[in-house]
Design a protein around this motif. Structure first.
Motif, PDB file in Angstrom:
ATOM      1  N   SER A  54       0.878  -1.329   0.132  1.00  0.00           N
ATOM      2  CA  SER A  54       0.145   0.108  -0.030  1.00  0.00           C
ATOM      3  C   SER A  54       0.751   1.366  -0.050  1.00  0.00           C
ATOM      4  N   LYS A  55       1.917   1.206   0.855  1.00  0.00           N
ATOM      5  CA  LYS A  55       2.889   2.423   0.998  1.00  0.00           C
ATOM      6  C   LYS A  55       3.417   2.699  -0.535  1.00  0.00           C
ATOM      7  N   LEU A  56       3.961   1.622  -1.042  1.00  0.00           N
ATOM      8  CA  LEU A  56       4.736   1.800  -2.259  1.00  0.00           C
ATOM      9  C   LEU A  56       3.505   2.260  -3.587  1.00  0.00           C
ATOM     10  N   LEU A  57       2.414   1.619  -3.503  1.00  0.00           N
ATOM     11  CA  LEU A  57       1.442   2.299  -4.349  1.00  0.00           C
ATOM     12  C   LEU A  57       1.035   3.648  -3.908  1.00  0.00           C
ATOM     13  N   ALA A  58       1.072   4.167  -2.843  1.00  0.00           N
ATOM     14  CA  ALA A  58       0.702   5.458  -2.470  1.00  0.00           C
ATOM     15  C   ALA A  58       1.812   6.262  -2.977  1.00  0.00           C
ATOM     16  N   GLN A  59       3.045   5.917  -3.079  1.00  0.00           N
ATOM     17  CA  GLN A  59       4.108   6.681  -3.751  1.00  0.00           C
ATOM     18  C   GLN A  59       4.063   6.952  -5.029  1.00  0.00           C
ATOM     19  N   ALA A  60       3.647   5.725  -5.800  1.00  0.00           N
ATOM     20  CA  ALA A  60       3.379   5.795  -7.135  1.00  0.00           C
ATOM     21  C   ALA A  60       2.330   6.686  -7.624  1.00  0.00           C
ATOM     22  N   ALA A  61       1.185   6.672  -6.565  1.00  0.00           N
ATOM     23  CA  ALA A  61       0.080   7.577  -7.231  1.00  0.00           C
ATOM     24  C   ALA A  61       0.430   8.903  -7.040  1.00  0.00           C
ATOM     25  N   ALA A  62       1.189   9.462  -5.894  1.00  0.00           N
ATOM     26  CA  ALA A  62       1.665  10.741  -5.794  1.00  0.00           C
ATOM     27  C   ALA A  62       2.581  11.308  -6.990  1.00  0.00           C
ATOM     28  N   LEU A  63       3.379  10.285  -7.451  1.00  0.00           N
ATOM     29  CA  LEU A  63       4.375  10.648  -8.566  1.00  0.00           C
ATOM     30  C   LEU A  63       3.690  10.698  -9.756  1.00  0.00           C
ATOM     31  N   THR A  64       2.605  10.106  -9.914  1.00  0.00           N
ATOM     32  CA  THR A  64       2.149  10.005 -11.200  1.00  0.00           C
ATOM     33  C   THR A  64       1.304  11.208 -11.309  1.00  0.00           C
ATOM     34  N   ILE A  65       0.715  11.616 -10.411  1.00  0.00           N
ATOM     35  CA  ILE A  65      -0.330  12.862 -10.141  1.00  0.00           C
ATOM     36  C   ILE A  65       0.753  13.991 -10.538  1.00  0.00           C
ATOM     37  N   MET A  66       1.818  14.179  -9.966  1.00  0.00           N
ATOM     38  CA  MET A  66       2.658  15.340 -10.007  1.00  0.00           C
ATOM     39  C   MET A  66       3.346  15.185 -11.534  1.00  0.00           C
ATOM     40  N   LEU A  67       3.551  14.157 -12.234  1.00  0.00           N
ATOM     41  CA  LEU A  67       3.892  14.300 -13.640  1.00  0.00           C
ATOM     42  C   LEU A  67       2.838  14.473 -14.303  1.00  0.00           C
ATOM     43  N   ALA A  68       1.441  13.896 -14.250  1.00  0.00           N
ATOM     44  CA  ALA A  68       0.529  14.601 -15.216  1.00  0.00           C
ATOM     45  C   ALA A  68       0.098  16.304 -14.859  1.00  0.00           C
ATOM     46  N   ALA A  69       0.320  16.511 -13.720  1.00  0.00           N
ATOM     47  CA  ALA A  69       0.163  18.076 -13.487  1.00  0.00           C
ATOM     48  C   ALA A  69       1.232  18.890 -14.515  1.00  0.00           C
ATOM     49  N   SER A  70       2.429  18.355 -14.301  1.00  0.00           N
ATOM     50  CA  SER A  70       3.525  19.250 -14.987  1.00  0.00           C
ATOM     51  C   SER A  70       3.250  19.283 -16.295  1.00  0.00           C
TER      52      SER A  70
END
Length: 334
Positions: A54-70
């Motif tokens: 769950s922690k790893l997937l949460a990190q990946a979710a935060a990273l993906t959303i930042m990438l999409a916003a950029s």
């Protein structure tokens, strides 16, 4: 839009899921801070993964959303990790309209061994493999894909390597995930997850200040290559030093708003924050999409999919929704 004068009046609303854009114009820096609460907990509650996964997937979710916003997303961005590790597959995708979703596949026994080892860097669950980012901006644009090798390090390290190799934009990323346990008198403790991330990029108006040496032909970024890189810009060196002071607990502290954290980091140069962008979770699966996939299967593959009840059952790996079809719908004319 908010500047140094009234940033102190802002606070982090509990349960908010958002991306906060910001700029430090004096240092030629732009960035994003993402905070995930309710949407993340909805996703993880459906999956019931082990805590480390769950922690790893949460990190990946935060990273993906930042990438999409950029990248000013207009279509879909997908982050996918495939590896020989305890977690063999990690997928997060986000659509410009409709939210984000996430899923993981893992070996239960190997994850249990990892948890028992006391290791805290959940990126090690991925082992060796490939991290891919795919951007689909619409029907009339070409799909973009970037890849970077995974070697058992953190997702932060993989993201830095990706930007060095693929984008060649000086970028710094921080990711943090926390578990929040709350207890009310006479009631059992409640559990929740929070994920946060910060991404800063050096984007000077002068292209000469972004001068970087071309990547080697063999793709190997070794000490010889690094020694030949141009000296980094003083402004970017200052930004990197400041970002490296951010502790995990600051990123996920419910009492410390993203605005206050940015003010702490950049008040001397002047930081400007823009209106936050809300984030939602949501799955794009639908009966017609599943049906279209089944129509492409061979008669043999369809036959293998029929259950003892005579139906074809399909479960979405992202949201868990179950779809049931009559095999006769896909019978090929003889």
């Amino acid at each position: 839009m908010t500047d140094n004068q009234n940033i102190d009046a802002l606070s982090r609303a509990p349960g908010r899921d958002e991306v906060l854009p910001f700029a430090v114009e004096a240092l030629d820096v732009r960035g994003r801070v993402v905070t995930l609460n309710d949407s993340l907990n909805d996703i993880l509650a459906r999956h019931q993964y082990p805590k480390s996964v769950s922690k790893l997937l949460a990190q990946a979710a935060a990273l993906t959303i930042m990438l999409a916003a950029s990248v000013k997303l207009e279509g879909r961005l997908t982050l996918q990790a495939q590896s020989d590790g305890a977690v063999s597959l990690l997928v997060v995708d986000i659509r410009a309209e409709g939210g984000y979703r996430a899923t993981a596949k893992f070996d239960e026994s190997r994850v249990a061994e990892f948890d028992a080892s006391g290791e805290t860097e959940v990126g090690a669950l991925l082992g060796k493999g490939t991290l891919a980012m795919t951007i689909e901006q619409g029907v009339y644009t070409n799909r973009y894909q970037g890849f970077v090798a995974l070697d058992g390090g953190s997702l932060e390290e993989a993201a830095h390597e990706y930007f060095l190799r693929s984008e060649q934009i000086p970028t710094r990323i921080r990711l943090a995930v926390s578990e929040v346990l709350t207890r009310t008198d006479g009631e059992a403790a409640s559990h929740a997850w929070q994920a946060s991330g910060m991404m800063v990029q050096f984007l000077p108006q002068s292209s000469e200040r972004l001068a970087q040496r071309d990547l080697p032909g063999d793709g190997v970024v070794d000490e010889t290559y690094l020694a030949g890189l141009p000296d980094e810009d003083d402004a970017w060196n200052e930004v990197r030093a400041l970002i490296d002071t951010v502790a995990d607990h600051e990123l996920v502290d419910p009492e410390l708003s993203s605005q206050r954290l940015l003010y702490r980091l950049f008040h001397e140069s002047g930081v400007r924050v823009f209106d936050p962008e809300s984030v939602e979770e949501g799955c794009s699966c639908a009966p017609e999409k599943v049906s279209n996939v089944l129509e492409q299967l061979s008669p043999e593959a369809l036959a293998e999919s029929i259950t003892d009840k005579g139906d074809i059952d399909v479960k979405c790996d992202f949201c868990g929704r179950q779809y049931t079809f009559d095999p006769k719908e896909f019978a090929k004319p003889s």
